[in-house]
Every structure is written in structure tokens, then in C-alpha cells.
Write a protein that holds these residues in place. Structure first.
Motif, PDB file in Angstrom:
ATOM      1  N   ARG A   1      -2.435  -7.646   5.476  1.00 52.97           N
ATOM      2  CA  ARG A   1      -1.252  -7.203   6.253  1.00 52.97           C
ATOM      3  C   ARG A   1      -1.727  -5.786   6.812  1.00 52.97           C
ATOM      4  NH1 ARG A   1       3.388  -8.248   3.318  1.00 52.97           N
ATOM      5  NH2 ARG A   1       3.117  -6.046   2.866  1.00 52.97           N
ATOM      6  N   LYS A   2      -2.113  -4.884   5.868  1.00 58.44           N
ATOM      7  CA  LYS A   2      -2.639  -3.406   5.849  1.00 58.44           C
ATOM      8  C   LYS A   2      -3.885  -3.369   6.962  1.00 58.44           C
ATOM      9  CE  LYS A   2      -1.014  -2.469   1.417  1.00 58.44           C
ATOM     10  NZ  LYS A   2       0.408  -2.661   2.087  1.00 58.44           N
TER      11      LYS A   2
ATOM     12  N   LYS B   1       0.590   6.613   4.721  1.00 62.62           N
ATOM     13  CA  LYS B   1       1.312   5.553   3.790  1.00 62.62           C
ATOM     14  C   LYS B   1       1.092   5.492   2.593  1.00 62.62           C
ATOM     15  CE  LYS B   1       3.186   1.332   3.046  1.00 62.62           C
ATOM     16  NZ  LYS B   1       2.758   0.019   3.166  1.00 62.62           N
TER      17      LYS B   1
ATOM     18  N   GLY C   1       5.880   2.330   0.629  1.00 62.79           N
ATOM     19  CA  GLY C   1       5.919   0.709   0.538  1.00 62.79           C
ATOM     20  C   GLY C   1       7.032   0.502  -0.507  1.00 62.79           C
ATOM     21  N   GLY C   2       7.092  -0.729  -0.592  1.00 63.77           N
ATOM     22  CA  GLY C   2       8.248  -1.156  -1.537  1.00 63.77           C
ATOM     23  C   GLY C   2       7.792  -1.500  -2.868  1.00 63.77           C
ATOM     24  N   GLY C   3       6.633  -1.975  -3.115  1.00 65.74           N
ATOM     25  CA  GLY C   3       6.028  -2.361  -4.453  1.00 65.74           C
ATOM     26  C   GLY C   3       6.910  -3.068  -5.316  1.00 65.74           C
TER      27      GLY C   3
ATOM     28  N   HIS D   1       9.859  -5.221  -2.838  1.00 63.38           N
ATOM     29  CA  HIS D   1       9.300  -6.680  -2.815  1.00 63.38           C
ATOM     30  C   HIS D   1       9.786  -7.355  -3.837  1.00 63.38           C
ATOM     31  CE1 HIS D   1       6.286  -6.663   0.243  1.00 63.38           C
ATOM     32  NE2 HIS D   1       5.839  -5.431  -0.026  1.00 63.38           N
TER      33      HIS D   1
ATOM     34  N   GLY E   1       3.056   0.349  -1.704  1.00 66.78           N
ATOM     35  CA  GLY E   1       3.852   0.440  -3.100  1.00 66.78           C
ATOM     36  C   GLY E   1       2.904  -0.074  -4.272  1.00 66.78           C
TER      37      GLY E   1
ATOM     38  N   GLY F   1       6.461  -0.927   5.798  1.00 64.86           N
ATOM     39  CA  GLY F   1       5.644   0.389   6.025  1.00 64.86           C
ATOM     40  C   GLY F   1       4.450   0.231   6.874  1.00 64.86           C
TER      41      GLY F   1
END
Ligand code: IPE
Length: 259
Positions: A209-210, A9, A48-50, A54, A12, A150
Motif C-alpha cells: 500500500r505504501k 508519515k 499510522g495506526g500500527g 489496525h 505504524g 495515513g
């Protein structure tokens, strides 16, 4: 036996300049891809979305909890993730990799894995294709939508495919015992659980979260690495069994994950 497969992964904070809305960190992505392209093992990539996904999910107040959200917001978050994904895919093509973009909606139903679809990811990876998936807003049924991160995808895919290399690439060196003295935990197992309990209290937001997802994966009996993706060769080093700076959470069935 767990399969020869890497699940990586790219957070972000690596694929985007987090503080600049809608700005991809192409230089960082390209560097990581250069390292990765020289490692031949089958791989699945998540990003991710970063400052893309996000950014919009905050603007439109869309969360991981299934709810009724603004349709314009749903479309906007999704479109931004598709744009970021396209940037990643194009850079992979340039690096001579064979990416294949797959939306998380095609792999999951109500945040649960669609088993046959997930198994196909491994088949594709064995064919030197690199499936690329990403955090996104997904339909949750009954006219509700939710963010599927993600990080959550990492857990879903790990639970089905049991990859032997699972890596969260971050913009920090790993997990620290506490944020003040920034002492890196190199290895987490039952022996240093006490230290880790403090970490759980310290980390916030995205990192929390990670860590939670990484601990869930470890509780399936799988090792999970958290490494700095912005430092050269750390991700590739894990894949090649070279000792690198970072945190490894040793897999143990029954590890608690109530972070
Ligand atoms: C982004 O996925 C989800 C969206 C908000 C669309 P992640 O939650 O995995 O992204 P990062 O890695 O924390 O930025």
C-alpha cells in the motif's frame, strides 16, 4: 515552484510495537522527534495506526471499502487512534515542537481533500505550527464508514500542497529489489523500472500500500523518499539534503502506479 514544506508519515511500525496490541513505541518516536526538532523547515506530520488502529480494525473487520460496520468497532478504532495521537502530540510538546492535531475527518470528504482546509495546513506550518494528522476510520456517507489510511492522506495532501520533501518513514531501509537478497533500490526512475516491477510483485500488505501511494505521488511529478525511521538521522538527513540510505522515487508526471 513546489513549496518549502516537508510532509512526513511515521508508519505504524515505527510509532507502535506492531506485535504488541495497544503499545506505543515512545522511545522510537522521541528519537525521531529529537532529530526533527532541529530541522527548522515547515512540516506536516502524519502517523499510522500500527498496534492501535489496525489492531481494532482487524478485530472488528473494518476495511478501506465503505460499508456498514459495527458502530462499536467504529468508535473503538477511532478512540484508539485518538489515544495514539495524544501520545505523539505529548512527545512533540516535550521535544519543544508546536504540534496541532487535526483529525482526517476535518480535512477530507469521501476520501477527497477539502481544498481550503488542506491549504490551511501549509499556512499553519509556515507559522511554526506542525499539523499532525493520522489514519482513521471516517464517515463515508449513506451510513457507511471506511478506513482512511495515513498513506492515502499522504497522497491527498501531496496532490494539493506539492511539498518538496515527502517522506515515508518505515521500519526497513527502503524498497528492496526482492525480499531474498534484500538489495536496496536507492533510486527509482524510468531507468530501473524493470527491477521495480519485480518489487511490486514481491511486497505484500502494508508495504504494498505504501509503495502504491508513493508511486501515485511520484506520478504528480514529486520526489518521494522511503527511509528507515528507526535509524538515527535518516529522516532529518533527507530534509537537510544529506545523502542517506533509503529509496527515492523520482517524481515524473505519468509514472505508472498500478502496483
Ligand atoms: C491506520 O493508518 C488506519 C487505521 C487502521 C485506523 P495506516 O494504515 O496509515 O497505518 P500504518 O502506518 O499502516 O500502521
Amino acid at each position: 515552484m513546489d513549496s518549502d514544506l516537508a510532509l512526513i508519515k511515521l508508519g505504524g511500525s515505527i510509532v507502535t510495537h506492531k506485535e504488541v496490541p495497544l503499545s506505543a513505541n515512545e522511545a522510537a518516536i522521541a528519537k525521531i522527534l529529537k532529530d526533527l526538532s532541529s530541522v527548522k523547515m515547515p512540516k506536516i506530520l502524519i502517523h499510522g495506526g500500527g498496534s492501535f488502529g489496525h489492531y481494532w480494525s482487524v478485530k472488528y473487520d473494518i476495511h478501506s471499502k465503505p460499508d456498514f460496520y459495527d458502530p462499536r468497532g467504529i468508535a473503538t478504532v477511532h478512540e484508539s487512534m485518538i489515544s495514539l495521537n495524544e501520545i505523539v502530540i505529548k512527545l512533540m510538546m516535550k521535544s519543544n515542537m508546536n504540534p496541532y492535531s487535526i483529525s482526517p475527518s476535518a480535512l477530507t470528504l469521501n476520501h477527497k481533500p477539502i481544498l481550503q482546509k488542506i491549504h490551511q495546513l501549509r499556512d499553519m506550518a509556515n507559522d511554526q505550527i506542525i499539523p499532525v494528522c493520522f489514519g482513521d476510520v471516517v464517515y463515508a456517507g449513506h451510513r457507511k464508514y471506511s478506513i482512511l489510511s495515513g498513506d492515502e492522506l499522504m497522497t491527498l495532501i501531496s496532490s494539493v500542497l506539492r511539498p518538496n520533501k515527502i517522506i515515508f518513514a518505515l521500519n526497513v531501509d527502503g524498497i528492496f529489489t526482492d525480499l531474498k537478497n534484500r538489495k536496496l533500490i536507492r533510486r527509482y526512475d524510468t531507468g530501473n523500472a524493470a527491477k521495480f516491477a519485480r518489487v511490486k510483485a514481491d511486497v505484500t500488505g502494508g508495504m504494498r500500500r505504501k509503495v502504491r501511494e508513493a508511486l501515485k505521488i511520484a506520478s504528480l511529478g514529486l520526489d518521494v523518499w522511503l527511509v528507515n525511521g528507526l535509524k538515527p538521522k535518516r529522516i532529518a538527513g533527507v530534509l537537510e539534503n544529506v545523502e542517506v540510505e533509503g529509496t527515492v522515487i523520482k517524481g515524473k508526471r505519468g509514472n505508472t502506479w498500478n502496483a
